[in-house]
Design a protein around this motif. Structure first.
Motif, PDB file in Angstrom:
ATOM      1  N   PHE A 120       0.829  -1.201   0.000  1.00  0.00           N
ATOM      2  CA  PHE A 120       0.000   0.000   0.000  1.00  0.00           C
ATOM      3  C   PHE A 120       0.866   1.254   0.000  1.00  0.00           C
ATOM      4  CE2 PHE A 120      -3.060  -2.992   1.860  1.00  0.00           C
ATOM      5  CZ  PHE A 120      -4.221  -2.663   1.162  1.00  0.00           C
ATOM      6  N   ALA A 121       0.539   2.185  -0.878  1.00  0.00           N
ATOM      7  CA  ALA A 121       1.047   3.547  -0.790  1.00  0.00           C
ATOM      8  C   ALA A 121       0.031   4.338   0.030  1.00  0.00           C
ATOM      9  CB  ALA A 121       1.199   4.156  -2.180  1.00  0.00           C
ATOM     10  N   GLY A 122       0.493   5.422   0.650  1.00  0.00           N
ATOM     11  CA  GLY A 122      -0.419   6.233   1.441  1.00  0.00           C
ATOM     12  C   GLY A 122      -0.208   6.046   2.936  1.00  0.00           C
ATOM     13  N   PRO A 123      -1.264   6.296   3.715  1.00  0.00           N
ATOM     14  CA  PRO A 123      -2.653   6.551   3.326  1.00  0.00           C
ATOM     15  C   PRO A 123      -2.852   7.946   2.734  1.00  0.00           C
ATOM     16  CG  PRO A 123      -2.410   6.796   5.691  1.00  0.00           C
ATOM     17  CD  PRO A 123      -1.095   6.303   5.189  1.00  0.00           C
ATOM     18  N   GLU A 235       7.783  -1.171  -7.466  1.00  0.00           N
ATOM     19  CA  GLU A 235       8.465   0.113  -7.345  1.00  0.00           C
ATOM     20  C   GLU A 235       7.477   1.280  -7.383  1.00  0.00           C
ATOM     21  OE1 GLU A 235      11.367   0.302 -10.413  1.00  0.00           O
ATOM     22  OE2 GLU A 235      12.640  -1.281  -9.574  1.00  0.00           O
ATOM     23  N   LEU A 236       6.261   1.011  -7.789  1.00  0.00           N
ATOM     24  CA  LEU A 236       5.255   2.076  -7.863  1.00  0.00           C
ATOM     25  C   LEU A 236       4.928   2.642  -6.484  1.00  0.00           C
ATOM     26  CD1 LEU A 236       2.597   0.943 -10.509  1.00  0.00           C
ATOM     27  CD2 LEU A 236       4.194   2.856 -10.665  1.00  0.00           C
ATOM     28  N   LYS A 237       5.077   1.853  -5.434  1.00  0.00           N
ATOM     29  CA  LYS A 237       4.708   2.315  -4.097  1.00  0.00           C
ATOM     30  C   LYS A 237       5.420   3.616  -3.750  1.00  0.00           C
ATOM     31  CE  LYS A 237       4.909   1.082   0.805  1.00  0.00           C
ATOM     32  NZ  LYS A 237       5.191   0.020   1.806  1.00  0.00           N
ATOM     33  N   ALA A 238       6.723   3.665  -3.903  1.00  0.00           N
ATOM     34  CA  ALA A 238       7.488   4.863  -3.564  1.00  0.00           C
ATOM     35  C   ALA A 238       7.110   6.035  -4.460  1.00  0.00           C
ATOM     36  CB  ALA A 238       8.987   4.582  -3.664  1.00  0.00           C
ATOM     37  N   LYS A 239       6.909   5.769  -5.746  1.00  0.00           N
ATOM     38  CA  LYS A 239       6.546   6.833  -6.679  1.00  0.00           C
ATOM     39  C   LYS A 239       5.169   7.405  -6.351  1.00  0.00           C
ATOM     40  CE  LYS A 239       9.266   4.802 -10.462  1.00  0.00           C
ATOM     41  NZ  LYS A 239       9.216   4.192 -11.809  1.00  0.00           N
ATOM     42  N   ILE A 240       4.232   6.534  -5.991  1.00  0.00           N
ATOM     43  CA  ILE A 240       2.883   6.997  -5.649  1.00  0.00           C
ATOM     44  C   ILE A 240       2.913   7.796  -4.348  1.00  0.00           C
ATOM     45  CG2 ILE A 240       0.572   6.246  -4.970  1.00  0.00           C
ATOM     46  CD1 ILE A 240       0.888   3.919  -6.954  1.00  0.00           C
ATOM     47  N   ASN A 241       3.722   7.366  -3.379  1.00  0.00           N
ATOM     48  CA  ASN A 241       3.844   8.126  -2.135  1.00  0.00           C
ATOM     49  C   ASN A 241       4.334   9.549  -2.400  1.00  0.00           C
ATOM     50  OD1 ASN A 241       2.909   6.320  -0.220  1.00  0.00           O
ATOM     51  ND2 ASN A 241       4.902   5.355   0.075  1.00  0.00           N
TER      52      ASN A 241
END
Length: 278
Positions: A120-123, A235-241
């Motif tokens: 999960f990215a976020g919240p 790797e999308l998690k860090a980019k989305i954060n």
């Protein structure tokens, strides 16, 4: 002649390998060699007014849609590059694990059980579980009043189980495929109460066809930290954060809240990325 034939074959193989390599961005989305048809697939709800709704004319509206569109832009995708896919509560982990979507923004509460299967990215939003009843029903004024009542939520949601295990163990749990089905049951007196997050319930109650029919209980039964789901290890998690932090900083997050929930919505401020409110 033989040497030239081998060279030609090698050149053809090299061209094929380059074409194949250019056909994938490495993050689950695809693009042509010129980058002109780059796409990203995003999971949202299709039946939640104010959050994720597919309208009769085929458009997509709601806070989650606006958040996902902003994030996609920060990842390099225009709105036209987004392919929206319905992500029902019970299907979200499967969609991510199979690679059917690149990320999911669909009132997706972060919890330990889900975090075993996806990241999960976020919240990016803090909601609270509440209930909705018919406007003329004054029999449920506290969580314990749900005992022996027919309580509805959707398959795959944690909301109804939370009530049944912690607050009203004698509640008669009814699980439907979507919130709109629960709402129909509530209106027709097949069920007594619908439970899910306050912001979801507020979106339904505010619809013109529902105004005056329903009311929220005003209970804060839990904290629901909405996250953006991605594949485990993506790797999308860090980019989305990073994108979510920028959305809050530049005012786009607050603007999306007011646009979708109205200026009178009494919600929580934007949560800090990486901080889960228990």
């Amino acid at each position: 002649m033989k040497l030239r034939m081998v060279t030609a074959a090698a050149a053809a193989a090299l061209a094929l390998s380059l074409t194949t390599a250019c056909g994938s961005d490495g993050d689950g989305s695809s693009s042509g060699s010129d980058g002109g048809d780059k796409k990203i697939t995003v999971g949202i709800k299709f039946d939640q007014p104010g959050l994720g709704l597919k309208t009769p004319d085929g458009k997509y509206t709601g806070f989650d849609v606006d958040v996902a569109t902003y994030v996609a832009k920060q990842l390099g995708y225009k709105p036209a590059d987004i392919e929206w896919k319905e992500a029902k509560s019970a299907d979200r982990e499967t969609l991510l694990q199979r690679g059917d979507v690149d990320f999911i923004a669909a009132t997706y509460s972060i919890n330990d059980e889900r975090a075993k299967k996806v990241d999960f990215a976020g919240p990016y939003f803090l909601a609270h579980q509440d209930i909705m009843v018919r406007s003329d029903d004054n029999s449920i004024t506290k969580p314990a009043d749900l005992n022996n009542k027919k309580l509805c939520s959707v398959t795959g949601s944690t909301s109804a189980q939370n009530v049944k295990t912690k607050l009203a163990p004698k509640a008669q749990l009814q699980e439907y495929g979507g919130y709109s089905e629960c709402l129909t049951g509530l209106e027709n007196k097949v069920i007594d109460a619908l439970t899910t997050d306050n912001v979801i319930l507020a979106g339904y109650a505010a619809q013109p066809e529902h105004q005056g029919k329903f009311k929220l209980g005003g209970f804060k039964l839990s904290n629901e930290n909405y996250g953006i789901g991605v594949q485990k290890g993506s790797e999308l998690k860090a980019k989305i954060n990073t994108a979510l932090q920028k959305m809050v900083a530049d005012g786009a997050w607050e603007a999306a809240v007011k646009k979708n929930f109205g200026p009178d919505f009494k919600g929580e401020p934007a949560p800090k990325v990486g901080v889960i409110v228990s």
